[in-house]
Design a protein around this motif. Structure first.
Motif, PDB file in Angstrom:
ATOM      1  N   UNK A 172      19.560  49.689 111.963  1.00 53.53           N
ATOM      2  CA  UNK A 172      18.928  50.674 111.078  1.00 53.53           C
ATOM      3  C   UNK A 172      18.664  51.967 111.837  1.00 53.53           C
ATOM      4  N   UNK A 173      18.584  53.051 111.120  1.00 53.91           N
ATOM      5  CA  UNK A 173      18.325  54.348 111.746  1.00 53.91           C
ATOM      6  C   UNK A 173      16.849  54.450 112.136  1.00 53.91           C
ATOM      7  N   UNK A 174      16.593  55.259 113.151  1.00 50.23           N
ATOM      8  CA  UNK A 174      15.241  55.483 113.659  1.00 50.23           C
ATOM      9  C   UNK A 174      15.031  56.979 113.846  1.00 50.23           C
ATOM     10  N   UNK A 175      14.007  57.507 113.209  1.00 46.35           N
ATOM     11  CA  UNK A 175      13.622  58.897 113.386  1.00 46.35           C
ATOM     12  C   UNK A 175      12.399  58.932 114.297  1.00 46.35           C
ATOM     13  N   UNK A 176      12.556  59.540 115.462  1.00 46.52           N
ATOM     14  CA  UNK A 176      11.463  59.619 116.435  1.00 46.52           C
ATOM     15  C   UNK A 176      10.812  60.993 116.350  1.00 46.52           C
ATOM     16  N   UNK A 177       9.493  60.988 116.145  1.00 46.73           N
ATOM     17  CA  UNK A 177       8.727  62.228 116.093  1.00 46.73           C
ATOM     18  C   UNK A 177       7.770  62.252 117.275  1.00 46.73           C
ATOM     19  N   UNK A 178       7.973  63.226 118.169  1.00 54.37           N
ATOM     20  CA  UNK A 178       7.128  63.326 119.358  1.00 54.37           C
ATOM     21  C   UNK A 178       7.015  64.782 119.766  1.00 54.37           C
ATOM     22  N   UNK A 179       5.788  65.219 120.000  1.00 50.93           N
ATOM     23  CA  UNK A 179       5.566  66.567 120.507  1.00 50.93           C
ATOM     24  C   UNK A 179       6.096  67.661 119.613  1.00 50.93           C
ATOM     25  N   UNK A 180       6.100  67.419 118.312  1.00 51.18           N
ATOM     26  CA  UNK A 180       6.597  68.411 117.371  1.00 51.18           C
ATOM     27  C   UNK A 180       8.102  68.422 117.216  1.00 51.18           C
ATOM     28  N   UNK A 181       8.794  67.571 117.970  1.00 50.72           N
ATOM     29  CA  UNK A 181      10.253  67.496 117.898  1.00 50.72           C
ATOM     30  C   UNK A 181      10.693  66.230 117.167  1.00 50.72           C
TER      31      UNK A 181
END
Length: 361
Positions: free
Chosen positions: A26-35
């Motif tokens: 499955x796809x994973x969207x990583x959100x960290x530090x505004x990116x």
């Protein structure tokens, strides 16, 4: 804080009706530090560090959806009619609370036959729920339910297709242990044995807790002022062992990352004084923007319904503007949504985990 603040447009074709195969693809969207970073669940071994601790919910979903025939005597003789039942939870008196459809057609004292082995008598109707007393108990009941029941897929999937045998595998985590949930901790559905082994080899540690997810998780928020919403209660347990492991990770400077909102809500319920403790009981904790997170440093979770309490929870962790950006990116890049959909790894700035206290418990 208005309900409309948590709304967004979601194309219907982004609602997943089957999971990715294999699970960890499955796809994973990583959100960290505004990116924002696009990847796959297998990329967790890049984003998680040695000494991080995943907290996993080991509840086991029961095949709670039953189809049967209700029987009663009438002036025309014996009468039988179809009825659907969704089990909710066992009650102290030995009956099961259940949603019955059509509820208005059935009366206390009537029998419902679900299979040759499994039947139940309706003892009472209270608050829109039926109280069913089954003819079996213990392991005999479990076996008959496994044979007759179907997985209780969320309404947005059930509206598109019926549950089938594949769902008995797909809608269950690979580590499911303690029976009692009528909905899956869906972020955990992305993990398979190879991924778990790779994470352990990376030095990521794992703790198990139990929260029996109830059907109330799908109830809509009906109040415009979200702070007046009342959450449904669910039973959970954080063992002495799990509490000690989580506390040790915090003390060592590692990150505690619950997998799924259920695990997060449970460990925050067990840490109301600022420290994690062994805990057992019903929790109706409601997490919305302004909540002070005591334990969770990040969260892996799926993409949630508009105007839902789960969207409010991730907004509390990341900030409302950041969640709007994350969800806009997910829609634009055609991530799959909800229980069988793709995942996100939400890593907030430290400022987001030290806001003034809000939320309710």
């Amino acid at each position: 804080m208005k309900l409309s603040d948590f709304d967004f447009d979601l194309p219907d074709d982004l609602i997943a009706t089957r999971p990715a195969n294999p699970r960890s693809s499955a796809r994973l969207l990583v959100a960290e530090g505004g990116s924002l970073h696009d990847g796959h669940v297998t990329d967790l071994i890049r984003w998680l560090q040695p000494g991080d601790r995943l907290v996993l919910n080991d509840t086991k979903v029961i095949p709670a959806r039953l189809s049967g025939l209700r029987h009663r005597d009438s002036t025309q003789g014996a009468v039988a009619a179809k009825i659907e039942a969704t089990l909710l939870e066992p009650r102290a008196d030995g009956t099961w609370a259940a949603l019955l459809k059509p509820l208005k057609k059935i009366k206390a004292g009537e029998e419902i036959v679900f299979s040759e082995e499994l039947s139940a008598r309706l003892e009472a109707i209270e608050d829109g729920q039926g109280h069913l007393r089954f003819n079996l108990s213990g392991t005999s009941f479990d076996a008959a339910l496994a044979e007759a029941g179907a997985m209780p897929l969320p309404p947005y999937i059930a509206a598109k297709r019926a549950a089938d045998e594949q769902d008995k595998t797909d809608y269950q985590t690979v580590w499911a242990k303690n029976s009692g949930a009528v909905a899956a901790p869906t972020a955990s559905l992305h993990f398979d044995a190879p991924l778990l082994e790779a994470l352990k080899a990376r030095g990521v540690e794992i703790s198990y807790v139990t929260l029996h997810v109830g059907a109330g998780t799908f109830l809509p928020v009906k109040v415009e002022d979200v702070t007046t919403h009342r959450m449904h209660a669910e039973w959970g347990k954080v063992s002495e062992e799990a509490a000690a492991e989580i506390a040790a990770t915090k003390a060592a400077g590692g990150r505690v990352i619950p997998v799924g909102t259920t695990a997060l809500r449970l460990i925050e319920s067990a840490a109301k004084d600022g420290r994690i403790h062994a805990w057992e009981g019903d929790t109706d904790i409601f997490i919305y923007p302004g909540f002070t997170f005591q334990v969770a440093d990040a969260l892996m979770t799926n993409f949630h319904l508009p105007k839902s309490t789960l969207l409010m929870l991730v907004s509390a962790l990341m900030g409302q503007e950041e969640i709007r950006k994350i969800y806009a990116h997910a829609v634009e890049n055609r991530y799959r949504f909800f229980s069988y959909g793709d995942a996100s790894l939400l890593i907030p700035a430290k400022a987001n985990t030290s806001q003034k206290s809000g939320g309710k418990s």
